[in-house]
Scaffold this motif. Structure first.
Motif, PDB file in Angstrom:
ATOM      1  N   LYS A  53      -7.612  -4.721  73.559  1.00 31.24           N
ATOM      2  CA  LYS A  53      -6.742  -4.039  74.510  1.00 31.24           C
ATOM      3  C   LYS A  53      -7.543  -3.251  75.545  1.00 31.24           C
ATOM      4  CE  LYS A  53      -2.797  -3.580  71.349  1.00 31.24           C
ATOM      5  NZ  LYS A  53      -1.883  -2.635  70.666  1.00 31.24           N
ATOM      6  N   GLN A  54      -8.820  -3.004  75.235  1.00 37.85           N
ATOM      7  CA  GLN A  54      -9.646  -2.227  76.148  1.00 37.85           C
ATOM      8  C   GLN A  54     -10.811  -3.016  76.734  1.00 37.85           C
ATOM      9  OE1 GLN A  54     -10.453   1.885  74.805  1.00 37.85           O
ATOM     10  NE2 GLN A  54      -9.381   1.349  72.921  1.00 37.85           N
ATOM     11  N   ILE A  55     -11.219  -4.100  76.052  1.00 37.42           N
ATOM     12  CA  ILE A  55     -12.401  -4.841  76.466  1.00 37.42           C
ATOM     13  C   ILE A  55     -12.109  -6.330  76.395  1.00 37.42           C
ATOM     14  CG2 ILE A  55     -14.876  -5.163  76.072  1.00 37.42           C
ATOM     15  CD1 ILE A  55     -14.778  -2.661  74.287  1.00 37.42           C
ATOM     16  N   ASP A  56     -12.607  -7.060  77.381  1.00 38.82           N
ATOM     17  CA  ASP A  56     -12.504  -8.510  77.375  1.00 38.82           C
ATOM     18  C   ASP A  56     -13.764  -9.079  76.739  1.00 38.82           C
ATOM     19  OD1 ASP A  56     -11.846 -11.142  77.800  1.00 38.82           O
ATOM     20  OD2 ASP A  56     -12.476 -11.152  79.906  1.00 38.82           O
ATOM     21  N   SER A  81     -21.688  -3.972  69.108  1.00 36.51           N
ATOM     22  CA  SER A  81     -21.641  -4.704  70.371  1.00 36.51           C
ATOM     23  C   SER A  81     -20.454  -5.649  70.391  1.00 36.51           C
ATOM     24  CB  SER A  81     -22.937  -5.494  70.581  1.00 36.51           C
ATOM     25  OG  SER A  81     -23.093  -6.461  69.556  1.00 36.51           O
ATOM     26  N   THR A  82     -20.036  -5.993  71.590  1.00 37.87           N
ATOM     27  CA  THR A  82     -19.091  -7.084  71.799  1.00 37.87           C
ATOM     28  C   THR A  82     -19.776  -8.085  72.715  1.00 37.87           C
ATOM     29  OG1 THR A  82     -18.087  -5.800  73.597  1.00 37.87           O
ATOM     30  CG2 THR A  82     -17.018  -5.717  71.441  1.00 37.87           C
ATOM     31  N   ALA A  83     -19.446  -9.346  72.557  1.00 42.77           N
ATOM     32  CA  ALA A  83     -20.191 -10.388  73.264  1.00 42.77           C
ATOM     33  C   ALA A  83     -19.266 -11.380  73.945  1.00 42.77           C
ATOM     34  CB  ALA A  83     -21.108 -11.125  72.296  1.00 42.77           C
ATOM     35  N   ILE A  84     -19.778 -11.913  75.044  1.00 45.68           N
ATOM     36  CA  ILE A  84     -19.112 -12.959  75.805  1.00 45.68           C
ATOM     37  C   ILE A  84     -20.110 -14.110  75.955  1.00 45.68           C
ATOM     38  CG2 ILE A  84     -17.984 -13.548  77.987  1.00 45.68           C
ATOM     39  CD1 ILE A  84     -17.591 -10.501  78.418  1.00 45.68           C
ATOM     40  N   PHE A  85     -19.640 -15.336  75.791  1.00 43.94           N
ATOM     41  CA  PHE A  85     -20.522 -16.478  75.922  1.00 43.94           C
ATOM     42  C   PHE A  85     -20.126 -17.317  77.131  1.00 43.94           C
ATOM     43  CE2 PHE A  85     -21.010 -15.179  71.583  1.00 43.94           C
ATOM     44  CZ  PHE A  85     -22.358 -15.342  71.348  1.00 43.94           C
ATOM     45  N   PRO A  86     -21.083 -17.913  77.838  1.00 43.41           N
ATOM     46  CA  PRO A  86     -22.480 -18.105  77.444  1.00 43.41           C
ATOM     47  C   PRO A  86     -23.364 -16.878  77.636  1.00 43.41           C
ATOM     48  CG  PRO A  86     -22.131 -19.089  79.582  1.00 43.41           C
ATOM     49  CD  PRO A  86     -20.773 -18.651  79.084  1.00 43.41           C
TER      50      PRO A  86
END
Length: 567
Positions: free
Chosen positions: A235-238, A268-273
């Protein structure tokens, strides 16, 4: 408490998360939800070694495994050793160990997520002396068993560990010999990492649940979701997935009435690639602080805070790790050395921990345990002797822990082994590197290069500390003969560590040392080489780092980090 129970829509399998996650989910995602309910809170006795071995050898999970899959996931049953690392084969075939923990008596605990057992290694006798069956563990129908990424002891000496396939967190009461099991609120969360606060509460992250979890041990009821609450981070981070959780440096871990000045959690939160965030959760104020590092083109995993408040993270997509100053937002990236004997193109640093002034991390595909000293800018990589050609010559060292004496222990997931670098070997480094300056400056517009002198000092090693019954004469011969040092250089200018749009050359890239006669005293002669870096017209201006590496033997690489500015 900020956390509230929540639900989220089903999530699709992410195409790229981490190498292990990719492999698991590509095999058979339909097996993520177990059809057989677990009957937990059971009293368990430790089976004898022979009884349990006999039972496991007849377990259908093993007997139906193909010979090719055994080569990929079960190891060769050969405990290898080198100058630094000693290995011990697990007593249960195809255990697939990941999580690891040490108790107050200095015993090492690991788990078999394939066959449902806790294995206890006695560091005094150097043998596994206890095997504890997890009650009613369901048959693992896929090749890979349940991934138990985290194991930790609480302040009462009880063991907590995650369980991927049952989507739950276990607690083993060591004195009573009983288990309890706590279910996550939503299916498919995949618990990954846990941490404790000063009141003994449990906090956890999830690979796919997108929620920060909280367990109140005073309210839990086994085999239910009671006592669990979760904060929906989406809800706060993509983002797509979460990394391991850790306590802030100086975190108070005692239940007192004193003010906890640094009771914070990091994950941490991660987005790929590529992309992601580093998150601070302040427990007393129930507040989040988000540091977006997507602009660095890294994928942050595993956060460790040092005594100066600097944060250290690994970029789990190639060959980089980095620091973040949370006060200024400044990020500085560093490259590992090129993989050694593995021949792989990437090292994939994963889990890290800050201890005794150094950042420690494992190189999942570099097949190494590494430490970086920010004070003297030195990176040391200790290589694991076992190498599986089906995993690009890696043994998959996935998690590690320090025992009470300062030795570092780690699991080798695909090799069915426990590895260790004892404290007395950690400091037996054969060479020390020095540099003529700490920064190079290149002028790409005018095609101007820069050079740096590298000074290599041979260290006097204590042979008795690195020669044992397993290394024997081979280690003695290696210590006594001249060093053949291979030079190399990597850079943070590219995520794979390559010197993209830069050229490099050493005046000597292979240096042979001259060993002094044994009756001579004083320091060994200094060895020198000069590194020249030149820009090309396509190089991107900016501030980066160089990792200048010297490899004196196949077991270790020593590197010096220097800055490089490209105008």
């Amino acid at each position: 408490m900020l956390l509230t129970k929540c639900s989220i829509a089903g999530i699709s399998i992410i195409s790229s998360v981490i190498i292990i996650g990719l492999y698991i989910f590509s095999m058979n995602s339909s097996l993520l939800t177990l059809t057989n309910p677990l009957v937990v809170y059971a009293m368990t006795n430790a089976a004898s070694h022979s009884e349990h071995m006999s039972e496991m050898n007849h377990d259908p999970s093993n007997t139906t495994t193909s010979e090719e899959d055994k080569k990929r996931f079960c190891g060769d049953d050969i405990p290898n050793s080198n100058l630094y690392v000693s290995e011990y084969t697990l007593p249960i075939q195809c255990s697939q160990p990941v999580g690891i923990a040490v108790d107050k008596d200095n015993n090492i605990w690991i788990a078999s997520g394939k066959l449902g057992s806790l294995l206890v290694f006695n560091t005094k006798t150097l043998e596994f002396d206890k095997i504890i069956k997890i009650p009613n563990w369901p048959e693992q129908k896929r090749i890979i068993g349940s991934m138990i990424w985290e194991m930790k002891f609480d302040k009462n000496g009880n063991l907590w560990f995650t369980d991927e396939l049952s989507n739950s967190i276990w607690k083993y009461f060591t004195k009573d010999g009983k288990f309890e099991n706590y279910r996550l609120l939503e299916e498919g969360g995949y618990p990954q990492s846990i941490s404790f606060d000063s009141d003994g509460n449990v906090w956890f992250t999830q690979f796919f649940g997108k929620r920060l979890g909280f367990i109140d041990p005073s309210k839990v009821i086994t085999n239910t979701t009671e006592g669990i609450s979760e904060l929906d981070m989406s809800k706060q981070i993509d983002f797509q997935t979460m990394g391991p959780i850790s306590n802030g440096f100086g975190f108070t871990n005692t239940n007192t009435n004193s003010t906890n000045t640094n009771e914070t959690l990091w994950f941490s939160t991660a987005i790929f690639p590529m992309g992601g965030q580093i998150i601070k959760y302040d427990i007393p104020s129930e507040s989040l602080t988000i540091h977006d590092v997507t602009y660095t083109h890294s994928v942050p995993f595993s956060i460790a805070e040092d005594e100066n408040g600097m944060l250290w993270a690994n970029s789990h997509i190639a060959n980089l790790f980095f620091s973040l100053d949370p006060n200024t937002g400044a990020v500085k990236q560093y490259a590992t050395s090129n993989p050694s004997a593995s021949g792989n193109l990437t090292t994939l640093p994963y889990y890290n921990e800050y201890r005794d002034g150094k950042v420690w991390f494992n190189e999942h595909y570099g097949n190494a345990i590494a430490s970086y000293d920010p004070e003297n800018k030195t990176l040391v990589e200790y290589y694991v002797p076992s190498q599986n050609p089906l995993w690009v010559n890696s043994s998959n060292p996935l998690r590690f822990t320090f025992d009470n004496n300062g030795s570092i222990w780690f699991t080798e997931w695909t090799e069915n082994k426990l590895g260790v670098i004892t404290k007395d070997r950690l400091d037996q480094i054969p060479i020390t590197l020095g540099v003529s300056k700490n920064k190079l400056v290149l002028d790409s517009k005018n095609n101007k290069s820069d050079s740096i002198d590298i000074y290599i000092h041979e260290n006097i090693l204590n042979a008795s500390k690195i020669i044992n019954s397993t290394t024997g004469n081979e280690a003695a011969n290696s210590i006594n003969k001249s060093l053949n040092i291979t030079m190399d250089v990597t850079s943070s200018i590219a995520k794979n560590g390559k010197l993209t749009n830069l050229t490099s050359s050493f005046s000597q890239d292979n240096i042979t040392s001259g060993k002094k006669p044994a009756d001579e005293t004083g320091p060994s002669p200094q060895l020198n080489t000069t590194l020249t870096i030149a820009p090309t017209k396509d190089v991107i201006p900016g501030n980066y780092t160089l990792t200048v590496s010297a490899k004196p033997n196949k077991d270790i690489t020593v590197s010096k980090i220097v800055d490089i500015e490209i105008k």
